[in-house]
Design an enzyme around this catalytic site. Structure first.
Site: not given
Ligand SMILES: CC(C)(COP(=O)(O)OP(=O)(O)OC[C@H]1O[C@@H](n2cnc3c(N)ncnc32)[C@H](O)[C@@H]1OP(=O)(O)O)[C@@H](O)C(=O)NCCC(=O)NCCS
Length: 173
Positions: A88, A137
């Site tokens: 956060h 990926a």
């Protein structure tokens, strides 16, 4: 690498612990971290303080390894991989004062021996990627990935479990 003989534009702070035969490409930026023997770092890799990278790893160019990340031996990290340590993030508190070190919560991440992380992956904080696991990926890893799993996608999900450790090493360069 021998002592502190650096490629041009490579920054290695005095407090970095470098193993033997570490190879650093130009524009690598290291501070307060440890890099194990025979590990290779590509151009524009940044490794922050209190991160560690084991022996015989390959970290490809443009990857960011933040504080709190532990990478064990023989791990492959593709190009442009981003690790995260603050779930956060804030630049400043409610009163507008810039946050200082210790005023936010670091969540550590561990990448176990022999794992591979594909290019462009984002590894959220607080996760463990198991030994010899492979991350596709562009994946967004939000949860622990077990040993030998192949995981990909947004969020990453397990595609399958490898039948042998480090599948694909037969054609590796
Ligand atoms: C994840 C990965 C290991 C899977 O390889 P694989 O086991 O050979 O899988 P396949 O190519 O057979 O694909 C299996 C399925 O996963 C999907 N998939 C493969 N790679 C994916 C990825 N990165 N993200 C999302 N889905 C993926 C395929 O589309 C396929 O889906 P389908 O069954 O619905 O058609 C591989 O695709 C990958 O991303 N490798 C990382 C490469 C990399 O970043 N290298 C860095 C150095 S260049």
């Amino acid at each position: 690498m021998n002592g502190r003989e650096l490629a041009p534009y490579t920054c290695v702070a005095e407090d970095v612990v470098l193993g033997s035969d570490v190879r650093l490409a130009p524009f690598v930026n290291l501070y307060g971290c440890a890099i194990g023997d025979h590990t290779r770092l590509g151009a524009f890799v940044e490794v922050q303080r209190e991160a560690s990278i084991g022996r015989r790893c390959k970290i490809s160019s443009h990857t960011f390894i933040c504080s709190g990340v532990v990478i064990e031996d023989e791990v492959f990290v593709g190009h442009g991989v981003v690790f995260i340590n603050d779930r956060h993030p804030r630049a400043a508190g409610a009163d507008g004062t810039p946050l200082k070190e210790g005023e936010w919560r670091l969540e550590p991440t561990i990448i176990r021996r022999g794992a591979s992380i594909g290019s462009g992956a984002v590894i959220m904080c607080g996760v463990e990627i198991g030994a010899s696991a492979m991350i596709g990926a562009g994946a967004l890893v939000t949860r622990n990935i077990p040993a030998n799993a192949i995981a990909a996608g947004h969020p990453a999900r397990i595609l399958r479990i490898q039948t042998s450790d480090r599948e694909g090493t037969d054609n590796a360069d």
